[in-house]
Design a protein around this motif. Structure first.
Motif, PDB file in Angstrom:
ATOM      1  N   LYS A   3      96.116  10.176  39.134  1.00 11.52           N
ATOM      2  CA  LYS A   3      97.565  10.375  39.162  1.00 11.52           C
ATOM      3  C   LYS A   3      98.226   9.395  40.121  1.00 11.52           C
ATOM      4  O   LYS A   3      99.338   8.919  39.864  1.00 11.52           O
ATOM      5  N   ALA A   4      97.532   9.074  41.201  1.00  7.30           N
ATOM      6  CA  ALA A   4      98.075   8.102  42.150  1.00  7.30           C
ATOM      7  C   ALA A   4      98.181   6.724  41.512  1.00  7.30           C
ATOM      8  O   ALA A   4      99.185   6.018  41.690  1.00  7.30           O
ATOM      9  N   MET A   5      97.153   6.331  40.762  1.00  7.14           N
ATOM     10  CA  MET A   5      97.166   5.014  40.133  1.00  7.14           C
ATOM     11  C   MET A   5      98.250   4.929  39.068  1.00  7.14           C
ATOM     12  O   MET A   5      98.974   3.935  38.984  1.00  7.14           O
ATOM     13  N   PHE A   6      98.371   5.975  38.257  1.00 10.53           N
ATOM     14  CA  PHE A   6      99.388   5.988  37.204  1.00 10.53           C
ATOM     15  C   PHE A   6     100.637   6.708  37.697  1.00 10.53           C
ATOM     16  O   PHE A   6     101.103   7.674  37.101  1.00 10.53           O
ATOM     17  N   ASN A   7     101.164   6.208  38.820  1.00  5.42           N
ATOM     18  CA  ASN A   7     102.364   6.794  39.404  1.00  5.42           C
ATOM     19  C   ASN A   7     103.588   6.440  38.565  1.00  5.42           C
ATOM     20  O   ASN A   7     103.497   5.686  37.590  1.00  5.42           O
ATOM     21  N   LYS A   8     104.736   6.944  38.943  1.00  8.65           N
ATOM     22  CA  LYS A   8     105.941   6.793  38.130  1.00  8.65           C
ATOM     23  C   LYS A   8     106.493   5.375  38.107  1.00  8.65           C
ATOM     24  O   LYS A   8     107.363   5.066  37.291  1.00  8.65           O
ATOM     25  N   ALA A   9     105.996   4.526  38.990  1.00  8.59           N
ATOM     26  CA  ALA A   9     106.515   3.149  39.031  1.00  8.59           C
ATOM     27  C   ALA A   9     105.535   2.123  38.493  1.00  8.59           C
ATOM     28  O   ALA A   9     105.903   0.962  38.334  1.00  8.59           O
ATOM     29  N   TRP A  10     104.301   2.532  38.193  1.00  8.42           N
ATOM     30  CA  TRP A  10     103.274   1.533  37.894  1.00  8.42           C
ATOM     31  C   TRP A  10     103.588   0.738  36.627  1.00  8.42           C
ATOM     32  O   TRP A  10     103.399  -0.488  36.593  1.00  8.42           O
ATOM     33  N   PHE A  11     104.081   1.397  35.596  1.00  6.03           N
ATOM     34  CA  PHE A  11     104.303   0.696  34.328  1.00  6.03           C
ATOM     35  C   PHE A  11     105.431  -0.325  34.454  1.00  6.03           C
ATOM     36  O   PHE A  11     105.269  -1.489  34.070  1.00  6.03           O
ATOM     37  N   SER A  12     106.576   0.099  34.973  1.00  2.00           N
ATOM     38  CA  SER A  12     107.721  -0.812  35.062  1.00  2.00           C
ATOM     39  C   SER A  12     107.430  -1.983  35.988  1.00  2.00           C
ATOM     40  O   SER A  12     107.774  -3.136  35.684  1.00  2.00           O
ATOM     41  N   GLU A  13     106.764  -1.713  37.117  1.00  2.00           N
ATOM     42  CA  GLU A  13     106.479  -2.795  38.063  1.00  2.00           C
ATOM     43  C   GLU A  13     105.395  -3.730  37.536  1.00  2.00           C
ATOM     44  O   GLU A  13     105.477  -4.952  37.722  1.00  2.00           O
ATOM     45  N   SER A  14     104.376  -3.174  36.898  1.00  2.00           N
ATOM     46  CA  SER A  14     103.316  -4.027  36.349  1.00  2.00           C
ATOM     47  C   SER A  14     103.855  -4.899  35.225  1.00  2.00           C
ATOM     48  O   SER A  14     103.555  -6.095  35.148  1.00  2.00           O
ATOM     49  N   LEU A  15     104.666  -4.308  34.347  1.00  2.00           N
ATOM     50  CA  LEU A  15     105.263  -5.071  33.253  1.00  2.00           C
ATOM     51  C   LEU A  15     106.126  -6.206  33.798  1.00  2.00           C
ATOM     52  O   LEU A  15     106.032  -7.354  33.341  1.00  2.00           O
ATOM     53  N   PRO A  48     104.918   7.156  45.777  1.00  2.00           N
ATOM     54  CA  PRO A  48     103.640   7.833  46.054  1.00  2.00           C
ATOM     55  C   PRO A  48     103.490   9.134  45.278  1.00  2.00           C
ATOM     56  O   PRO A  48     104.432   9.919  45.132  1.00  2.00           O
ATOM     57  N   SER A  49     102.284   9.337  44.752  1.00  2.00           N
ATOM     58  CA  SER A  49     101.952  10.552  44.011  1.00  2.00           C
ATOM     59  C   SER A  49     100.449  10.751  44.089  1.00  2.00           C
ATOM     60  O   SER A  49      99.727   9.928  44.649  1.00  2.00           O
ATOM     61  N   GLY A  50      99.973  11.844  43.535  1.00  2.00           N
ATOM     62  CA  GLY A  50      98.535  12.108  43.516  1.00  2.00           C
ATOM     63  C   GLY A  50      98.014  12.766  44.778  1.00  2.00           C
ATOM     64  O   GLY A  50      96.813  12.727  45.057  1.00  2.00           O
ATOM     65  N   PHE A  51      98.888  13.413  45.547  1.00  2.00           N
ATOM     66  CA  PHE A  51      98.464  14.111  46.755  1.00  2.00           C
ATOM     67  C   PHE A  51      99.591  15.040  47.200  1.00  2.00           C
ATOM     68  O   PHE A  51     100.740  14.911  46.763  1.00  2.00           O
ATOM     69  N   ASP A  52      99.252  15.962  48.075  1.00  2.00           N
ATOM     70  CA  ASP A  52     100.245  16.803  48.752  1.00  2.00           C
ATOM     71  C   ASP A  52     100.184  16.489  50.241  1.00  2.00           C
ATOM     72  O   ASP A  52      99.086  16.372  50.814  1.00  2.00           O
ATOM     73  N   PHE A  53     101.346  16.327  50.840  1.00  2.00           N
ATOM     74  CA  PHE A  53     101.425  16.011  52.271  1.00  2.00           C
ATOM     75  C   PHE A  53     101.898  17.263  52.996  1.00  2.00           C
ATOM     76  O   PHE A  53     103.074  17.630  52.930  1.00  2.00           O
ATOM     77  N   VAL A  54     100.963  17.951  53.660  1.00  2.00           N
ATOM     78  CA  VAL A  54     101.249  19.234  54.296  1.00  2.00           C
ATOM     79  C   VAL A  54     100.810  19.188  55.753  1.00  2.00           C
ATOM     80  O   VAL A  54      99.638  18.907  56.044  1.00  2.00           O
ATOM     81  N   ASN A  55     101.758  19.429  56.641  1.00  2.00           N
ATOM     82  CA  ASN A  55     101.472  19.463  58.088  1.00  2.00           C
ATOM     83  C   ASN A  55     100.740  18.209  58.560  1.00  2.00           C
ATOM     84  O   ASN A  55      99.775  18.263  59.328  1.00  2.00           O
ATOM     85  N   GLY A  56     101.174  17.064  58.040  1.00  2.00           N
ATOM     86  CA  GLY A  56     100.590  15.798  58.455  1.00  2.00           C
ATOM     87  C   GLY A  56      99.250  15.488  57.814  1.00  2.00           C
ATOM     88  O   GLY A  56      98.607  14.498  58.167  1.00  2.00           O
ATOM     89  N   GLN A  57      98.820  16.304  56.849  1.00  2.00           N
ATOM     90  CA  GLN A  57      97.537  16.109  56.196  1.00  2.00           C
ATOM     91  C   GLN A  57      97.742  15.777  54.721  1.00  2.00           C
ATOM     92  O   GLN A  57      98.633  16.309  54.059  1.00  2.00           O
ATOM     93  N   TYR A  58      96.875  14.888  54.196  1.00  2.00           N
ATOM     94  CA  TYR A  58      96.894  14.513  52.786  1.00  2.00           C
ATOM     95  C   TYR A  58      95.840  15.343  52.059  1.00  2.00           C
ATOM     96  O   TYR A  58      94.640  15.174  52.295  1.00  2.00           O
ATOM     97  N   ILE A  59      96.300  16.257  51.205  1.00  2.00           N
ATOM     98  CA  ILE A  59      95.384  17.168  50.533  1.00  2.00           C
ATOM     99  C   ILE A  59      95.610  17.109  49.016  1.00  2.00           C
ATOM    100  O   ILE A  59      96.564  16.493  48.544  1.00  2.00           O
ATOM    101  N   ASN A  60      94.712  17.771  48.272  1.00  2.00           N
ATOM    102  CA  ASN A  60      94.797  17.826  46.798  1.00  2.00           C
ATOM    103  C   ASN A  60      94.917  16.417  46.205  1.00  2.00           C
ATOM    104  O   ASN A  60      95.782  16.142  45.354  1.00  2.00           O
ATOM    105  N   ILE A  61      94.043  15.535  46.632  1.00  2.00           N
ATOM    106  CA  ILE A  61      94.106  14.125  46.223  1.00  2.00           C
ATOM    107  C   ILE A  61      93.648  13.961  44.781  1.00  2.00           C
ATOM    108  O   ILE A  61      92.602  14.477  44.376  1.00  2.00           O
TER     109      ILE A  61
END
Length: 440
Positions: A169-181, A152-165
């Motif tokens: 960045k979420a779509m092009f997370n660190k695993a998307w390329f290797s898993e899609s390939l 998971p990426s593309g957000f900050d998880f603070v006090n149970g809230q998802y902010i700075n969405i």
């Protein structure tokens, strides 16, 4: 069966069925476009007949994929409202784009199916190319959404809230390329071997040999090439899992104790009580090498992971071993095929050669199902890795087991219908070939 288990079982069942339909739906249009191109260039009627036959198969799997995919979309909201409430705004972009790709694919497929003798040959062929490209794009976008759950990426998880969405960045997370390939190559490998196996069976039965030989060669070229490339994409995915999902990697390898010269375990029966693997073959240092490119550096084992955060070890390990074992076997078959092709040996008439591909017909899809088991079970107990537990996302509504029974019946009925339609289509091929050849 409690509601939590029923919800997980229904999702697993739906994904297990849909992945087969969607992979065939991604790859078959590419095969169809290749045969269509060969017909345009050579005017060989056999290639036109292959294209017509395959296009009908594409239509069948497109319809079933659309049905099963729509059901999955509803299940995400109905079974996992806690997940969709928070995750929807974050990773909704790839799902939205996948919907666009789906509509483009549907329009292009309609043009292709009804464009015979109505569209210019190259315009008609372009419609087929669009079907293939949009299908592959749909697959990549869906896997990008799933990879976000693993990394998971593309957000900050603070006090149970998802902010700075940040959806991009979420779509092009660190695993998307290797898993899609890895997923796209797996789709081509599984579908290529399955299609080649069906045509090999027809050749073995001496039915319409010219038709099935040409179809076999198109399918196996892609299937064998993908099978040879698959271990390289798998290595990339495993390295990514080691970095972002160490618990999953440890469960895949049934690797209980962190140590230098970490061994790679082949086979074996994990004993989670004694923290060891019985009857497995250990190769010292190989896991360290695969993860860190050297034989000494330690790899984090399950002893570094709190017990409450560990995935089911046995299921993940067995599924991983099945996936890797089948992948290696398919790679060897692919290497043998290309070697014989290079040596210019005509093996298409050899019974042992045809039987090899007949027996290999289901292997790719078995490996595909095992791979998705590793992906999903290996992430547990998280639905969003390190952020939200699966138990926190499930619906509070009771009676989910009845929904599971209903959906099981629907998928069973849908599968019977697909088998019936495909069987009828395969049986019609000789008649189609003879009639169209005579007209040509």
């Amino acid at each position: 069966m409690d509601d939590f288990l029923a919800a997980r079982s229904q999702m697993a069942l739906s994904l297990g069925f849909h992945i087969i339909y969607s992979c065939i739906g991604m790859v078959m249009p590419v095969f169809m476009a290749i045969s269509h191109f060969k017909w345009i260039k050579t005017q060989d009627p056999v290639y036109k007949n292959i294209t017509v036959a395959w296009s009908k198969g594409v239509a069948i799997f497109f319809a079933t994929g659309a049905v099963s995919g729509t059901m999955l979309s509803f299940e995400l909201g109905l079974l996992w409202p806690g997940f969709m409430k928070h995750a929807g705004p974050i990773f909704g972009m790839p799902f939205s784009l996948e919907g666009v790709a789906f509509f483009i694919e549907a329009i292009a497929l309609g043009l292709f199916l009804y464009g015979w003798n109505r569209l210019n040959n190259w315009v008609h062929w372009t419609a087929g190319i669009i079907v293939g490209v949009s299908g592959v794009a749909s697959g990549i976008l869906v896997v990008a959404a799933n990879s976000w759950m693993n990394s998971p990426s593309g957000f900050d998880f603070v006090n149970g809230q998802y902010i700075n969405i940040d959806p991009v960045k979420a779509m092009f997370n660190k695993a998307w390329f290797s898993e899609s390939l890895h997923m796209i190559i797996a789709a081509f490998s599984a579908t290529g071997f399955a299609v080649a196996g069906i045509h090999a069976l027809m050749i073995y039965r001496k039915k319409n040999i010219a038709f099935h030989t040409k179809a076999f060669k198109i399918a196996i070229i892609f299937g064998a090439a993908a099978a040879i490339l698959q271990p390289f994409s798998g290595d990339l995915s495993a390295k990514n899992a080691a970095k972002h999902q160490p618990a999953k990697l440890a469960a895949m390898e049934a690797y209980f104790h962190t140590q230098e010269y970490a061994p790679l375990v082949i086979g074996g029966i994990p004993d989670t009580v004694a923290k060891k693997v019985n009857y497995g073959l250990e190769i010292p240092g190989l896991l360290s090498f695969l993860v860190h490119d050297n034989f000494k550096t330690p790899v984090n084992g399950l002893d570094k992971i709190p017990v409450k955060n560990q995935p089911p070890v046995a299921v993940t390990h067995y599924a991983f071993q099945i996936m890797v074992g089948i992948g290696v076997l398919m790679m060897l078959i692919g290497i043998i095929y290309f070697y014989e092709l290079w040596k210019k040996k005509d093996l298409i008439s050899k019974p042992w050669f045809l039987k090899t591909f007949i027996w290999a017909t289901p292997l790719g899809f078995i490996a595909l199902e095992a791979g998705w088991t590793v992906t999903e079970v290996g992430r547990q107990p998280w639905i969003i890795q390190g952020v939200m537990r699966t138990s926190e996302a499930v619906t509070p509504m009771p009676g989910i087991q009845y929904s599971f029974y209903l959906f099981s019946f629907i998928y069973f009925t849908l599968s019977i219908a697909v088998i019936f339609l495909l069987k009828r289509q395969i049986q019609m091929v000789p008649e189609l070939y003879d009639r169209k050849t005579a007209q040509s």
